[in-house]
Design an enzyme around this catalytic site. Structure first.
Site, short mmCIF file in Angstrom:
data_model
loop_
_atom_site.label_atom_id
_atom_site.label_comp_id
_atom_site.label_asym_id
_atom_site.label_seq_id
_atom_site.Cartn_x
_atom_site.Cartn_y
_atom_site.Cartn_z
CB CYS A 147 -0.94 -0.01 1.20
SG CYS A 147 -2.13 1.36 1.21
CB CYS A 152 -7.25 0.04 6.60
SG CYS A 152 -6.93 -0.27 4.83
#
Length: 337
Positions: free
Chosen positions: A92, A186
């Protein structure tokens, strides 16, 4: 200077934005929508809007779900299917936060991109944060060297406890200082298995074998296990603890053994991202985020690094990131084969 700051709704990005604004910079906030977890974005966007209102800065909402699925979520699923252990945060940071978000920052005329990561940049290199418990240098070690000049990390020389205390003492930021820490991954609510179950049947009983291939027990599905795990499988007539040594996804088998068999003194690493132009060197290596750096000799040949550890490591997992350090500085990284 015009700076875009990645804002999540957490205390770190909120306080980073405040610090940069007080330094006289033109700040623009940006919230990234990366996935469709129910109820996740609404509450975070509300928090980011509050901060931007407090500071009097413009806010963008950037939908990067398609790119996130391509570079982070799908590899996360596929890596577990292959019997390996993924590192979604490293991907990410490389492709989304310091990739797509940086492109967006440049497109709206920003000279720099800031985030609330606890890490420092010094002499064009990634340097560990002042706060060793929050240091995130491991997770940004795959970011290309040329990108570092575009980054600002306001919290790199700060302690997390001080940042939370500062926020608690500011009426407009008090709620951020008091809120609980967010999850590391997340898009995972509980465990990674819940995510995998949306795509695969993970409950596929199979054989537990020893290093020679002899069947010595049963397991409930290879995706339930990671390297070093010692529970959740059956070993017939075991008299000592057994640990997962490796996973054979094609055979739906897990290989187990004693703790001594879990030791590794040599590790191969691919997909290298180097900050120094050296093909052979001494360094310290972290084979997991929370692992202790180990002294090592590294030889790079044909984009594969062979790491010879001077002290054996336990639980070295294919798919995880190995990060090379020289003192406080990251000098390279790659994914464990």
């Amino acid at each position: 200077m015009k700076i875009l700051i990645a804002m999540s709704g957490g205390v770190d990005s909120a306080m980073s934005a405040k610090m940069l604004k007080e330094q006289g910079h033109e700040i623009v906030g940006c919230y990234m929508k990366l996935h469709k977890k129910p109820g996740y974005h609404e509450k975070n966007i509300e928090k980011v809007e509050k901060v931007c209102d407090f500071l009097g800065i413009k806010m963008h909402i950037l939908d990067l779900e398609e790119k996130f699925n391509k570079y982070v979520y799908s590899p996360f699923i596929d890596t577990y299917k292959e019997g390996k252990t993924p590192n979604p945060c490293a991907l990410c940071n490389k492709f989304i936060k310091f990739g797509e978000l940086l492109k967006f920052a440049k497109s709206i005329g920003c000279q720099k991109l800031a985030t609330g990561h606890y890490v420092q940049i010094e002499n064009g290199l990634i340097k560990t944060a002042r706060d060793p418990n929050k240091d995130q240098s491991y997770f940004i070690a795959q970011v290309p060297k040329e990108v570092l000049a575009d980054m600002i990390f306001p919290l790199g020389d700060k302690m997390k406890s001080d940042i939370k205390e500062m926020a608690k003492n500011l009426p407009d930021f008090k709620e951020f200082g008091e809120q609980a820490e967010s999850s590391e991954i997340c898009f995972v609510d509980t465990t990674y298995i819940d995510i995998l179950n949306r795509h695969y049947d993970t409950n596929l009983p199979g054989d537990v074998v020893d290093a020679s291939g002899k069947i010595i027990g049963r397991h409930s599905g290879y995706m339930h296990y990671t390297i070093g795990k010692r529970r959740g499988f059956e070993v017939f007539s075991a008299h000592e603890p057994h640990f997962v040594l490796s996973i054979d996804a094609t055979k739906n088998q897990i290989v187990v053994g004693t703790k001594s068999e879990l030791e590794k003194s040599e590790v191969l690493v691919k997909e290298l991202n180097m900050f120094v132009n050296e093909s052979e060197f001494e360094c310290e290596v972290k084979v997991r985020y929370r692992s202790i750096p180990l002294q090592a000799h590294v030889v790079i040949d044909d984009d594969i690094a062979k790491i010879s550890l001077k002290q054996s490591a336990y639980g070295v997992a294919s798919g995880q990131l190995a990060v090379f350090y020289r003192g406080d500085f990251v000098i390279g990284s790659g994914f464990i084969v």
